[in-house]
Write an enzyme that holds these catalytic residues in place. Structure first.
Site, short mmCIF file in Angstrom:
data_model
loop_
_atom_site.label_atom_id
_atom_site.label_comp_id
_atom_site.label_asym_id
_atom_site.label_seq_id
_atom_site.Cartn_x
_atom_site.Cartn_y
_atom_site.Cartn_z
CE LYS A 101 -2.54 -4.72 8.79
NZ LYS A 101 -2.66 -4.78 7.31
CB THR B 87 -0.94 0.00 1.22
OG1 THR B 87 -1.77 -1.16 1.16
CG2 THR B 87 -1.81 1.23 1.25
CB THR C 6 0.83 -3.36 6.69
OG1 THR C 6 -0.47 -3.50 6.08
CG2 THR C 6 1.32 -1.94 6.51
CG ASP C 7 -2.11 -7.67 4.71
OD1 ASP C 7 -2.38 -6.75 5.51
OD2 ASP C 7 -2.88 -8.04 3.80
#
Length: 439
Positions: free
Chosen positions: A261, A106, A182-183
């Site tokens: 996360k 992202t 980020t995942d």
């Protein structure tokens, strides 16, 4: 402010640089103030794309009778004002070259107006167009490595990325920022921590929860904070820098082996496991609140390979021994993510014992977000311990899995692998003691 244009404004507007702030007037009665951002593939003729003061992007078809003025720059952000007031820092060195390694995600994406989703930003120019302030504190070399969303980054990619980090340091970078989705950022940060045991400067992984052409985008502020950390001379390890709250002035510095996360969409989604982060970036200040590994005078060292014959298996009610045993066929090692203190249903003990006797390393972690795995509280844990399961204290399951791949790549016998798993290599254990029964 310059006077309004008299000729066809499109001839000038199309040549203005990205980041130029303008006021655009339509004689029909509409006015816009915003910053010029790159157009997209589906933009038609004479379409100017602006990021408005609200943060939203808008595409405007520029008529021949439009007029525009160059607008003054936006007021500085709170973080910029704090940096200006603070002056130069003794540990952060503006002007020193850092590198930005891009992998996709992202933070390096934009709206795809054909699908309504986002797509990766490609190439150095497009990245710097979206993040023009990135160069404000010193030179940044952009090094594209991958062009993938993070769910498509695989273990072999971790080794490629680690080797690229080592090479980039040898080429003169003072510190390195890695833009990453980020995942699976926590997996990659752990992998780099094990694969790069010596670093001459910081390796800072950073992501974004909102794409750069959305009003609540966190990419710009995250990247600027990460770039500041990458120039800090006190740090010689892998860290993750992300929002520490909902404001744009405070960012947490997490150790690469202790971060997860915790939220699917909040900007402050990341948390350190079993304790506070290593430090914070707040305005102009980088405040380290825990001990960090100092830079190595020997430079960056890549310490591969990874052996991909490891597995990660999460327990859930209804998981049968047949399914579990089938999953681990061909594995040299397996990390179990158990419930509570590290539990699997007792019907699994037999296949686990057989696997250990066949030379498979079986390690236990907990699915819980805090606490540790301990075999000596309940009978189930004791059974698993007697079957040969190695309990890994407070390691996150994903960190334990990555460490297993590294250990399998550096040892041949099960006992050697177990010894490496118990070794605190990259600050991954919060509790500084061996698991009970493993002294």
């Amino acid at each position: 402010m310059s006077p309004p244009t008299a000729k066809d404004p499109w001839e000038t507007l199309r040549t203005l640089p990205m980041g130029q702030r303008i006021e655009l007037h339509d004689p029909a009665g509409a006015d816009w103030t915003g910053t010029i951002v790159p157009s997209h593939d589906l933009s038609g003729d004479r379409i100017l794309q602006l990021k408005l003061e609200s943060g939203y992007n808008v595409g405007i078809r520029v008529g021949t009778d439009f007029s525009f003025r160059a607008a003054p720059a936006s007021p500085p952000s709170a973080a910029s004002e704090e940096r200006a007031r603070a002056g130069p820092s003794s540990t952060v060195h503006p002007g020193e070259p850092i590198a930005l390694l891009t992998t996709g995600g992202t933070i390096a994406s934009r709206i795809d107006y054909e699908t309504g989703g986002v797509r990766p930003v490609r190439g150095e120019r497009e990245i710097l167009d979206f993040y023009p302030d990135l160069l404000s504190e010193g030179p940044v070399r952009v090094v594209p490595v991958f062009d993938r969303l993070s769910e498509n980054i695989a273990p072999n990619d971790w080794s490629i990325l680690a080797e690229r980090v080592a090479l980039t340091f040898r080429e003169g970078a003072r510190g390195i920022v890695i833009a990453h989705g980020t995942d699976t950022l926590g997996f990659t940060s752990a992998a780099l921590s094990f694969l790069l045991p010596e670093l001459p400067g910081p390796v800072v992984l950073v992501g974004a929860q909102r794409s750069p052409d959305r009003p609540s985008s966190d990419g710009t502020s995250n990247l600027q904070a990460a770039a500041r950390v990458a120039r800090d001379r006190r740090i010689g390890e892998v860290v993750v820098v992300m929002h520490a709250g909902l404001s744009d002035t405070r960012f947490a510095i997490h150790r690469g082996t202790q971060v997860r996360k915790m939220h699917s969409s909040r900007r402050d989604a990341f948390r350190s496991r079993n304790g506070p982060p290593l430090g914070v970036v707040e305005g102009a200040e980088i405040r380290l609140e825990s001990r960090v590994r100092p830079p190595s005078p020997r430079g960056a060292r890549f310490d591969g390979p990874l052996d991909l014959s490891g597995r990660l298996l999460w327990y859930y009610p209804g998981l049968t021994p047949e399914l579990a045993e089938g999953f681990v066929q061909g594995a040299r090692g397996i990390v179990l993510a158990g419930t509570g203190l590290g539990h699997f249903a007792s019907v699994h003990v037999d296949w686990i014992r057989r696997a250990v006797e066949a030379g498979v390393v079986v390690a236990m972690t907990t699915q819980c977000l805090e606490g540790l795995a301990d075999p000596f509280v309940y009978a189930t844990g004791r059974e698993l311990h007697r079957a040969g399961v190695l309990f890994l204290d407070d390691l996150l399951p994903e960190t334990a899995y990555v460490k297993l791949l590294w250990a399998l790549g550096h040892a041949t016998s099960p006992d050697e692998v177990r010894a490496l798993l118990r070794l605190d290599r990259a600050g991954e254990f919060v509790a500084r003691h061996p698991a009970r029964g493993e002294e």
